[in-house]
Motif scaffolding. Structure first.
Motif, PDB file in Angstrom:
ATOM      1  N   ALA A 298       0.866  -1.177   0.000  1.00 40.12           N
ATOM      2  CA  ALA A 298       0.000   0.000   0.000  1.00 40.12           C
ATOM      3  C   ALA A 298       0.901   1.226   0.000  1.00 40.12           C
ATOM      4  CB  ALA A 298      -0.917  -0.007   1.218  1.00 40.12           C
ATOM      5  N   LEU A 299       1.003   1.877  -1.145  1.00 38.27           N
ATOM      6  CA  LEU A 299       1.907   3.014  -1.304  1.00 38.27           C
ATOM      7  C   LEU A 299       1.135   4.261  -1.704  1.00 38.27           C
ATOM      8  CD1 LEU A 299       4.859   1.296  -3.237  1.00 38.27           C
ATOM      9  CD2 LEU A 299       4.452   1.432  -0.775  1.00 38.27           C
ATOM     10  N   GLY A 300       0.043   4.508  -1.032  1.00 37.93           N
ATOM     11  CA  GLY A 300      -0.735   5.691  -1.351  1.00 37.93           C
ATOM     12  C   GLY A 300      -2.214   5.468  -1.141  1.00 37.93           C
ATOM     13  N   ALA A 301      -3.008   6.403  -1.642  1.00 41.58           N
ATOM     14  CA  ALA A 301      -4.451   6.374  -1.417  1.00 41.58           C
ATOM     15  C   ALA A 301      -5.127   5.198  -2.089  1.00 41.58           C
ATOM     16  CB  ALA A 301      -5.062   7.681  -1.911  1.00 41.58           C
ATOM     17  N   GLU A 302      -4.479   4.586  -3.098  1.00 39.67           N
ATOM     18  CA  GLU A 302      -5.126   3.474  -3.808  1.00 39.67           C
ATOM     19  C   GLU A 302      -5.224   2.211  -2.950  1.00 39.67           C
ATOM     20  OE1 GLU A 302      -2.269   5.580  -6.757  1.00 39.67           O
ATOM     21  OE2 GLU A 302      -2.240   4.832  -4.683  1.00 39.67           O
ATOM     22  N   GLY A 303      -4.451   2.134  -1.872  1.00 40.53           N
ATOM     23  CA  GLY A 303      -4.434   0.929  -1.057  1.00 40.53           C
ATOM     24  C   GLY A 303      -3.468  -0.091  -1.627  1.00 40.53           C
ATOM     25  N   PRO A 304      -3.564  -1.354  -1.182  1.00 38.16           N
ATOM     26  CA  PRO A 304      -2.617  -2.376  -1.649  1.00 38.16           C
ATOM     27  C   PRO A 304      -2.729  -2.607  -3.155  1.00 38.16           C
ATOM     28  CG  PRO A 304      -3.792  -3.118   0.321  1.00 38.16           C
ATOM     29  CD  PRO A 304      -4.501  -1.879  -0.154  1.00 38.16           C
ATOM     30  N   LEU A 305      -1.583  -2.538  -3.837  1.00 36.14           N
ATOM     31  CA  LEU A 305      -1.498  -2.816  -5.267  1.00 36.14           C
ATOM     32  C   LEU A 305      -0.293  -3.709  -5.521  1.00 36.14           C
ATOM     33  CD1 LEU A 305      -2.117   0.741  -6.822  1.00 36.14           C
ATOM     34  CD2 LEU A 305      -3.767  -1.131  -6.669  1.00 36.14           C
ATOM     35  N   ASP A 306      -0.283  -4.336  -6.690  1.00 36.75           N
ATOM     36  CA  ASP A 306       0.841  -5.187  -7.080  1.00 36.75           C
ATOM     37  C   ASP A 306       1.905  -4.334  -7.775  1.00 36.75           C
ATOM     38  OD1 ASP A 306      -0.536  -7.325  -6.088  1.00 36.75           O
ATOM     39  OD2 ASP A 306      -1.302  -7.994  -8.030  1.00 36.75           O
ATOM     40  N   TRP A 307       3.046  -4.161  -7.099  1.00 42.23           N
ATOM     41  CA  TRP A 307       4.135  -3.342  -7.613  1.00 42.23           C
ATOM     42  C   TRP A 307       5.289  -4.239  -8.054  1.00 42.23           C
ATOM     43  CZ3 TRP A 307       3.590   1.886  -8.157  1.00 42.23           C
ATOM     44  CH2 TRP A 307       2.559   2.503  -7.448  1.00 42.23           C
ATOM     45  N   GLN A 308       5.793  -4.008  -9.249  1.00 35.46           N
ATOM     46  CA  GLN A 308       6.885  -4.821  -9.781  1.00 35.46           C
ATOM     47  C   GLN A 308       8.177  -4.013  -9.807  1.00 35.46           C
ATOM     48  OE1 GLN A 308       6.224  -6.424 -13.703  1.00 35.46           O
ATOM     49  NE2 GLN A 308       7.778  -8.007 -13.444  1.00 35.46           N
ATOM     50  N   VAL A 309       9.282  -4.650  -9.378  1.00 34.18           N
ATOM     51  CA  VAL A 309      10.590  -4.000  -9.407  1.00 34.18           C
ATOM     52  C   VAL A 309      11.099  -4.007 -10.846  1.00 34.18           C
ATOM     53  CG1 VAL A 309      12.962  -4.032  -8.556  1.00 34.18           C
ATOM     54  CG2 VAL A 309      11.091  -4.762  -7.059  1.00 34.18           C
ATOM     55  N   VAL A 310      11.268  -2.814 -11.425  1.00 33.17           N
ATOM     56  CA  VAL A 310      11.736  -2.711 -12.813  1.00 33.17           C
ATOM     57  C   VAL A 310      13.092  -2.023 -12.918  1.00 33.17           C
ATOM     58  CG1 VAL A 310       9.424  -2.766 -13.786  1.00 33.17           C
ATOM     59  CG2 VAL A 310      10.447  -0.564 -13.199  1.00 33.17           C
ATOM     60  N   GLY A 311      13.514  -1.310 -11.878  1.00 32.13           N
ATOM     61  CA  GLY A 311      14.802  -0.629 -11.913  1.00 32.13           C
ATOM     62  C   GLY A 311      15.434  -0.579 -10.536  1.00 32.13           C
ATOM     63  N   TYR A 312      16.736  -0.367 -10.508  1.00 36.72           N
ATOM     64  CA  TYR A 312      17.486  -0.359  -9.251  1.00 36.72           C
ATOM     65  C   TYR A 312      18.681   0.564  -9.420  1.00 36.72           C
ATOM     66  CZ  TYR A 312      20.674  -2.119  -5.605  1.00 36.72           C
ATOM     67  OH  TYR A 312      21.532  -2.235  -4.539  1.00 36.72           O
ATOM     68  N   GLN A 313      18.906   1.437  -8.429  1.00 40.03           N
ATOM     69  CA  GLN A 313      20.096   2.268  -8.445  1.00 40.03           C
ATOM     70  C   GLN A 313      20.663   2.381  -7.044  1.00 40.03           C
ATOM     71  OE1 GLN A 313      19.427   6.324  -9.677  1.00 40.03           O
ATOM     72  NE2 GLN A 313      17.540   6.544  -8.508  1.00 40.03           N
ATOM     73  N   GLU A 314      21.983   2.519  -6.972  1.00 39.74           N
ATOM     74  CA  GLU A 314      22.677   2.764  -5.714  1.00 39.74           C
ATOM     75  C   GLU A 314      23.225   4.180  -5.763  1.00 39.74           C
ATOM     76  OE1 GLU A 314      25.586  -0.271  -5.386  1.00 39.74           O
ATOM     77  OE2 GLU A 314      24.116  -1.858  -5.041  1.00 39.74           O
ATOM     78  N   ARG A 315      23.170   4.874  -4.616  1.00 39.95           N
ATOM     79  CA  ARG A 315      23.587   6.269  -4.554  1.00 39.95           C
ATOM     80  C   ARG A 315      24.391   6.522  -3.279  1.00 39.95           C
ATOM     81  NH1 ARG A 315      18.324   9.875  -5.420  1.00 39.95           N
ATOM     82  NH2 ARG A 315      19.804  11.419  -6.195  1.00 39.95           N
ATOM     83  N   CYS A 316      25.198   7.557  -3.299  1.00 40.36           N
ATOM     84  CA  CYS A 316      25.901   7.988  -2.099  1.00 40.36           C
ATOM     85  C   CYS A 316      25.888   9.508  -2.048  1.00 40.36           C
ATOM     86  CB  CYS A 316      27.341   7.467  -2.067  1.00 40.36           C
ATOM     87  SG  CYS A 316      28.410   8.173  -3.336  1.00 40.36           S
ATOM     88  N   ASP A 317      26.051  10.050  -0.840  1.00 41.67           N
ATOM     89  CA  ASP A 317      26.154  11.493  -0.734  1.00 41.67           C
ATOM     90  C   ASP A 317      27.604  11.924  -0.952  1.00 41.67           C
ATOM     91  OD1 ASP A 317      27.289  10.681   1.619  1.00 41.67           O
ATOM     92  OD2 ASP A 317      26.292  12.155   2.878  1.00 41.67           O
ATOM     93  N   LEU A 318      27.793  13.219  -1.188  1.00 44.20           N
ATOM     94  CA  LEU A 318      29.120  13.760  -1.510  1.00 44.20           C
ATOM     95  C   LEU A 318      29.457  14.871  -0.515  1.00 44.20           C
ATOM     96  CD1 LEU A 318      28.614  13.998  -5.367  1.00 44.20           C
ATOM     97  CD2 LEU A 318      29.897  12.230  -4.135  1.00 44.20           C
ATOM     98  N   PRO A 319      30.085  14.535   0.615  1.00 44.89           N
ATOM     99  CA  PRO A 319      30.445  15.578   1.579  1.00 44.89           C
ATOM    100  C   PRO A 319      31.350  16.620   0.931  1.00 44.89           C
ATOM    101  CG  PRO A 319      30.702  13.385   2.537  1.00 44.89           C
ATOM    102  CD  PRO A 319      30.461  13.192   1.079  1.00 44.89           C
ATOM    103  N   ALA A 320      31.196  17.863   1.361  1.00 43.28           N
ATOM    104  CA  ALA A 320      32.013  18.947   0.820  1.00 43.28           C
ATOM    105  C   ALA A 320      33.489  18.706   1.129  1.00 43.28           C
ATOM    106  CB  ALA A 320      31.563  20.281   1.409  1.00 43.28           C
ATOM    107  N   ARG A 321      34.336  19.182   0.229  1.00 41.53           N
ATOM    108  CA  ARG A 321      35.774  19.015   0.408  1.00 41.53           C
ATOM    109  C   ARG A 321      36.219  19.652   1.732  1.00 41.53           C
ATOM    110  NH1 ARG A 321      39.546  17.852  -3.347  1.00 41.53           N
ATOM    111  NH2 ARG A 321      38.006  18.220  -5.002  1.00 41.53           N
TER     112      ARG A 321
END
Length: 539
Positions: A298-321
């Motif tokens: 359940a990811l919103g007002a629609e209630g439980p829905l079938d969500w499929q994983v189609v993409g994936y990304q990894e990220r990191c933050d960049l502290p200032a020098r």
């Protein structure tokens, strides 16, 4: 609204035709290297360029909409029909705008409108009369506050676009040559304004609001979402029998039929080696939720829905020098539902959350943001970059893509995020999510389930079959692998290469680095990620 099936239903399919027998062959996801034909048992391998892109850039999810000409629906009690479509291209992808006509009234002609894709959601908009004082679009930039038609707006994106396809009934002749500027505007009332100079002067001016397809009582939608991928088989040059090279380390194969030894060290073998290196990264780390997996959430007002994983990304933050801020790392899964659009499932060090794009913008004063009567307080502001990407996205994600992120905490676990690139500002809204909910939704077990439970209490895993120490060890390994992708130096790389990651020598080296401050992991940013399309929001 709960979908009737007890088993989550996939929302997307990836298929190729078998070159041997012509049967459709199913790939598990857009990041899959190979698949086996269920009819003739031939192995199909993705074409070389696709294998080499994995890990560096995403496939473009360029036609995800279930809409098509002839679809009918109702909005505010009035029926309508989709009668035309325009497809536009901008540097990071494409979007569609559907021309619809509302049913004629007793004394009024059919009223035209547009149903347009907007960061995975939809906006219903109406053309407005020409502006009495049209602005000059030159010099406008994302994040700017402007006054248009007597109202204050925030500039969400400024893009150069071109019309690449047109079909059906349209209000004016399409121009398939040249490019034009399109500016998307948002305001605190949830409205979307669009200005473009596709027809020169006067500027085209439209205003709309976000709509959910589920609210429009649509009839005649496309049955499913399918992408045709390019696949190739590998046949023995001596007898023509199908062969199945699936290991990156394979330099030659022996034909099971004629026993000929075939050299594949160049061409296909090199493509598979590149795929393995980019797809699994250092130490073989892969997404904890497999691409192509479907879960009910359940990811919103629609209630439980079938969500499929189609993409994936990894990220990191960049502290200032020169900053003492600690660097953090997180993972984002792009989820797709054929009518609800897209959502992001974010896996950060302090737990899980989900976010979906906003059509409007909150009211921001200092470090507070007000949205729908709720007050959100700024938690972090930081620069972030993409370190690894797989699968499909509705914009062209690239490794090293950067954005400036501001995260806000709200009441009851609500989260708000603002991401800004050079061309666009995107706000997203969501909530924190318990790891057990993610585990149950996607049917995860074993080490994958243990790695998910970083937000559990110390006793949460008691009796679950895995000790807390094992869970912590899995998490430490995951974090260290992500750190290597962000450019952190691994002073124990020689020990790892020589003795292996599970060796006493390697673990002792890591312990020495921890004691000497060789690396650290903190919570200075990236608490729940968010997303940026890297491209334009759309009319």
């Amino acid at each position: 609204m709960t979908e009737p099936s007890s088993t989550p239903r996939p929302q997307r399919a990836w298929r190729a035709l078998c070159p041997h027998c012509g049967a459709p062959v199913e790939f598990a996801s857009a990041a899959s290297a190979s698949a086996v034909c269920s009819f003739c048992r031939s192995t199909l391998v993705r074409e070389g360029e696709a294998l080499r892109r994995i890990g560096l850039s995403a496939e473009l999810f360029d036609d995800h909409s279930p809409l098509q000409l002839g679809v009918t629906g109702r909005h505010q009690g009035v029926g309508f029909t989709l009668v035309g479509r325009l497809q536009y291209r901008y540097p990071e992808g494409t979007w569609n705008e559907w021309h619809l006509l509302f049913d004629a009234g007793a004394d009024a002609p059919p009223r035209p409108a547009w149903l347009s894709e907007d960061n995975g959601a939809y906006v219903l908009s109406f053309d407005q009369p020409p502006l009495a004082e049209p602005p000059a679009l030159d010099g406008w930039f994302a994040g700017q506050r402007v006054l248009v038609d007597g109202r204050a707006w925030s500039v969400a994106s400024v893009q150069t676009a071109s019309l690449i396809a047109a079909q059906g009934e349209l209000p004016r002749p399409p121009k398939l040559q040249g490019s034009f500027t399109v500016v998307d505007l948002r305001n605190e009332r949830g409205e979307v304004g669009t200005l473009d100079d596709a027809d020169g002067t006067p500027l085209q001016w439209a205003i709309g609001r976000s709509v959910a397809l589920a609210e429009l009582a649509l009839q005649g939608l496309k049955e499913g979402s399918e992408k045709t991928v390019e696949g190739r088989s590998f046949a023995c040059p001596s007898c023509g029998a199908a062969m199945a090279p699936t290991l990156a380390s394979t330099q030659s194969l022996t034909c099971a039929q004629c026993h000929a030894v075939v050299d594949i060290s160049q061409g296909l073998g090199a493509d598979l080696a590149c795929y393995a290196q980019a797809n699994s990264g250092v130490g073989g780390l892969e997404p904890q939720i497999p691409l192509g997996r479907t879960g009910r959430l359940a990811l919103g007002a629609e209630g439980p829905l079938d969500w499929q994983v189609v993409g994936y990304q990894e990220r990191c933050d960049l502290p200032a020098r020169g900053s003492d801020d600690e660097q953090t790392f997180w993972r984002e899964y792009l989820l797709c539902h054929r009518t609800a659009g897209f959502a992001f499932l974010v896996d950060a060090e302090d737990g899980w959350s989900w976010v979906r794009p906003l059509t409007g913008v909150p009211t921001v004063r200092g470090e507070q943001a007000m949205l729908e009567g709720r007050v959100f307080r700024q938690r972090w502001r930081y620069d972030a970059k993409v370190t690894w990407v797989q699968g499909e996205f509705y914009w062209r994600v690239q490794r090293d893509e950067r954005a400036t992120v501001t995260d806000y905490d709200g009441p009851g676990g609500a989260v708000l995020s603002r991401e800004e690139t050079g061309r666009e500002v995107v706000w997203s809204l969501g909530r924190t999510l318990d790891a057990a909910t993610v585990q149950t939704a996607f049917g995860l077990s074993g080490p994958a389930a243990a790695a998910l439970r970083r937000d559990a209490t110390p006793l949460a895993g008691k009796g679950g079959g895995l000790s807390q120490g094992v869970v912590i060890l899995v998490v430490v390994i995951v974090v260290m692998l992500l750190m290597s992708r962000c450019g952190s130096e691994d002073a124990c790389s020689d020990e790892r290469a020589t003795f292996g990651e599970a060796s006493t020598e390697y673990q002792q080296c890591l312990a020495r680095q921890q004691r000497s401050g060789g690396f650290h992991v903190g919570t200075g940013g990236g608490s729940f990620g968010g997303f940026s399309t890297g491209g334009g929001g759309h009319k």
